[in-house]
Write a protein that holds these residues in place. Structure first.
Motif, PDB file in Angstrom:
ATOM      1  N   VAL A   1       0.815  -1.209   0.204  1.00 19.48           N
ATOM      2  CA  VAL A   1      -0.269  -0.146   0.099  1.00 19.48           C
ATOM      3  C   VAL A   1       0.973   1.331   0.067  1.00 19.48           C
ATOM      4  N   SER A   2       0.756   2.135  -1.017  1.00 15.34           N
ATOM      5  CA  SER A   2       1.494   3.437  -1.243  1.00 15.34           C
ATOM      6  C   SER A   2       0.967   4.192  -0.059  1.00 15.34           C
ATOM      7  N   VAL A   3       1.797   4.453   1.006  1.00  9.58           N
ATOM      8  CA  VAL A   3       1.403   5.661   2.143  1.00  9.58           C
ATOM      9  C   VAL A   3       2.333   6.991   2.200  1.00  9.58           C
ATOM     10  N   ALA A   4       1.719   7.960   2.218  1.00 11.87           N
ATOM     11  CA  ALA A   4       2.156   9.375   2.438  1.00 11.87           C
ATOM     12  C   ALA A   4       2.173   9.582   3.839  1.00 11.87           C
ATOM     13  N   PRO A   5       3.070  10.615   4.284  1.00 13.30           N
ATOM     14  CA  PRO A   5       3.196  10.832   5.838  1.00 13.30           C
ATOM     15  C   PRO A   5       1.768  11.428   6.443  1.00 13.30           C
ATOM     16  N   GLU A   6       1.100  12.243   5.767  1.00 14.93           N
ATOM     17  CA  GLU A   6      -0.349  12.606   5.986  1.00 14.93           C
ATOM     18  C   GLU A   6      -1.135  11.737   6.447  1.00 14.93           C
ATOM     19  N   ASP A   7      -1.183  10.230   5.510  1.00 19.49           N
ATOM     20  CA  ASP A   7      -2.116   9.354   5.746  1.00 19.49           C
ATOM     21  C   ASP A   7      -1.848   8.486   7.099  1.00 19.49           C
ATOM     22  N   LEU A   8      -0.563   8.871   7.744  1.00 21.89           N
ATOM     23  CA  LEU A   8      -0.530   7.930   9.104  1.00 21.89           C
ATOM     24  C   LEU A   8      -1.085   8.570  10.153  1.00 21.89           C
ATOM     25  N   PRO A   9      -1.783   7.619  11.237  1.00 23.87           N
ATOM     26  CA  PRO A   9      -2.483   8.299  12.356  1.00 23.87           C
ATOM     27  C   PRO A   9      -1.734   9.075  13.320  1.00 23.87           C
ATOM     28  N   ASN A  10      -0.249   9.073  13.191  1.00 21.92           N
ATOM     29  CA  ASN A  10       0.800   9.455  14.108  1.00 21.92           C
ATOM     30  C   ASN A  10       1.373  11.028  13.433  1.00 21.92           C
ATOM     31  N   PHE A  11       0.475  11.348  12.416  1.00 18.30           N
ATOM     32  CA  PHE A  11       1.183  12.303  11.722  1.00 18.30           C
ATOM     33  C   PHE A  11       1.339  13.697  12.243  1.00 18.30           C
ATOM     34  N   LYS A  12       2.433  14.289  12.346  1.00 24.55           N
ATOM     35  CA  LYS A  12       2.899  15.658  12.669  1.00 24.55           C
ATOM     36  C   LYS A  12       3.487  16.430  11.581  1.00 24.55           C
TER      37      LYS A  12
END
Length: 520
Positions: A354-365
């Motif tokens: 799955v292609s994941v960007a930083p802003e897709d992640l639950p712990n994004f800051k």
């Protein structure tokens, strides 16, 4: 000048050069006496419909035309030349060193791992004893991750540099000339070590240096320019130019740069599982039921689907391959795939990620350079725990995964350390698991027979690319803030495989050489 002609033939006709030449000459409206030389330039398989065809591109030279031969590698003695440091002896680092020799610069290569021969013992320890040497493993050591994890040379990076030059260097140092012809060239893990050794010997014979068991541990910066590096916590050496070609798994380098206030950034990456089918099944699907055709190679596949706003795709597909343990620390598991040159193992494996960007992640800051790296590490550790805190990996049959059932048994796997039955829905974050389930169902509609409980998912496939990038100036290729520091290859976020990394190594050294030429 030369003439290019495209033809299509049947698989059983591809070894008959006389027939191939006759077909091409007829299409070009030429006679044998009209040409002085010819070659097959490109070869690919068209299996989209029956009958399966082999597409060939032929190149002709007429009687009044000269086929030029240019040496692919032009060595020069650089023993007394200006020194540059190259950190890492993967494809980016090795090609940077070779290009430095051509450019009249003396490369000093520092590799944290061992040479290709010594690496084998540590790989055996991972597979048989489940012991991970953090400095010598499938990712770290001479040749980098590609040496013992496949050797696929296919790249889409046509605009990044001279792909043909990179391929010709491989042939010059011992690869089969077929890699210049095949649409999806592949050397094979069994052949790469000798080629890598020959490259290293050429570097040293021409005045360069290659140091193993030599880990970058500190960097000295003065007036926003690099002045020295520390090797193995004690050995300081002065350099004005450092090519940082450390690969996608050198997490300590990211932490070092961050501690030194050298800017790094989170970047998109991909993570999922490695899927294993029987190769015969993939052949049957791709070749329209003809799974025993001696004129066709083991079949591959490429699949992609948009699922709930994110891309899910196959990655690093290995026909006739083996799944390998690619952890770089003891408390993690990582899978990857490789194939020998003949691709003659009974299994086919591929990452499905799955292609994941930083802003897709639950712990994004915002501004956190480690958000993707932390997510990657969390998945790898959870899988390690689920596998019994060994190099065994949690596994599940494909339909069982989609239906949420723990598999009661498994077909034989190529993954040597072994597998442990688990529900990957409980181990993988929902961000991944939900999309993977939908993708497998969709893939089964695109490839009839792919969606089967005979396929086994091995978790995780997590080192598709670096989760961190090191920003650089687009013109000088130096770090955007630090003069003389050249982020390079996969680890810096500027490549996605052996050839693109090799090209980036060449490009970085070209930038260094250009700088000195302009100063003269």
């Amino acid at each position: 000048m030369s003439t290019l002609i495209q033809i299509s033939i049947l698989p059983r006709q591809q070894q008959d050069e006389a027939y191939i030449l006759d077909v091409a000459l007829e299409k070009a409206k030429l006679r044998k006496g009209d040409i002085s030389d010819w070659r097959i330039r490109k070869r690919s398989i068209d299996a989209r419909r029956e009958p399966i065809k082999i597409n060939l591109q032929l190149e002709f030279w007429l009687q009044n035309e000269v086929r030029e031969t240019i040496p692919p590698f032009i060595p020069t003695n650089v023993s007394e030349a200006k020194k540059i440091a190259i950190i890492g002896a993967g494809p980016a680092g090795l090609y940077a060193a070779l290009r430095a020799i051509e450019a009249g610069l003396k490369p000093i290569v520092f590799e944290r791992g061992k040479d290709v021969r010594e690496r084998r013992r540590d790989l055996a320890a991972i597979n048989k004893e489940q012991i991970v040497n953090p400095e010598s493993n499938y990712c770290f050591g001479e040749g980098g991750a590609g040496t013992y994890s496949d050797g696929k040379l296919y790249t889409r990076s046509k605009k990044r540099g001279n792909v043909l030059k990179a391929m010709e260097w491989f042939v010059h140092f011992g690869a089969d000339e077929d890699i210049l012809v095949e649409a999806h060239p592949h050397i094979g893990t069994n052949k790469l070590p000798k080629i890598i050794t020959t490259m290293r010997e050429a570097i040293m014979e021409n005045g360069g240096e290659v140091h193993f068991n030599s880990k970058l541990t500190d960097i000295k910066i003065e007036n926003n320019a690099i002045t020295a590096i520390e090797i193995n916590d004690s050995n300081w050496q002065q350099f004005d130019d450092v090519v940082l070609a450390t690969g996608h798994s050198a997490r300590d380098i990211f932490y070092l740069l961050h501690e030194k206030n050298i800017k790094i950034e989170a970047k998109p990456f991909a993570i999922g599982v490695r899927v294993e089918h029987q190769q015969q099944l993939i052949d049957r699907i791709q070749y329209h039921g003809d799974d025993e055709n001696p004129y066709l190679p083991p079949a591959s596949y490429a699949l992609v689907e948009q699922v709930d706003g994110l891309g899910v795709y196959s990655f690093c597909m290995c026909p006739g391959g083996i799944i390998a343990p690619c952890a770089t620390a003891q408390e993690e598991v990582v899978t990857n795939g490789w194939s020998p040159s003949k691709r003659n193992n009974p299994y086919a494996n591929s990452g499905v990620v799955v292609s994941v960007a930083p802003e897709d992640l639950p712990n994004f800051k915002e501004g956190d350079p480690f958000v993707c790296l932390d997510f990657q590490k969390e998945v790898e550790k959870k899988c390690w725990e689920a596998g019994g805190k060994t190099q065994q990996v949690p596994a599940q049959r494909m339909l069982d995964f989609v239906e949420g059932k723990v598999s009661s048994d498994f077909p034989k796997t190529s993954y040597q350390p072994g597998i442990v039955a688990a529900d990957l829905n409980e181990i993988l974050p929902d961000l991944l698991a939900k999309r993977l389930k939908k993708a497998f169902v969709s893939f089964g509609k695109k490839m009839k027979g792919y969606y089967t409980n005979e396929a086994v998912l091995h978790a995780p496939e997590s080192r598709t690319s670096s989760p961190v990038s090191i920003p650089r100036n687009l013109d000088t290729l130096e770090h955007i803030e630090i003069k003389g520091l050249y982020p390079c290859g996969e680890g810096a976020g500027y490549a996605g495989g052996i050839i693109s990394a090799a090209i980036d190594g060449i490009n970085c050294v070209d930038a260094i050489a250009k700088k000195y030429q302009e100063q003269e």
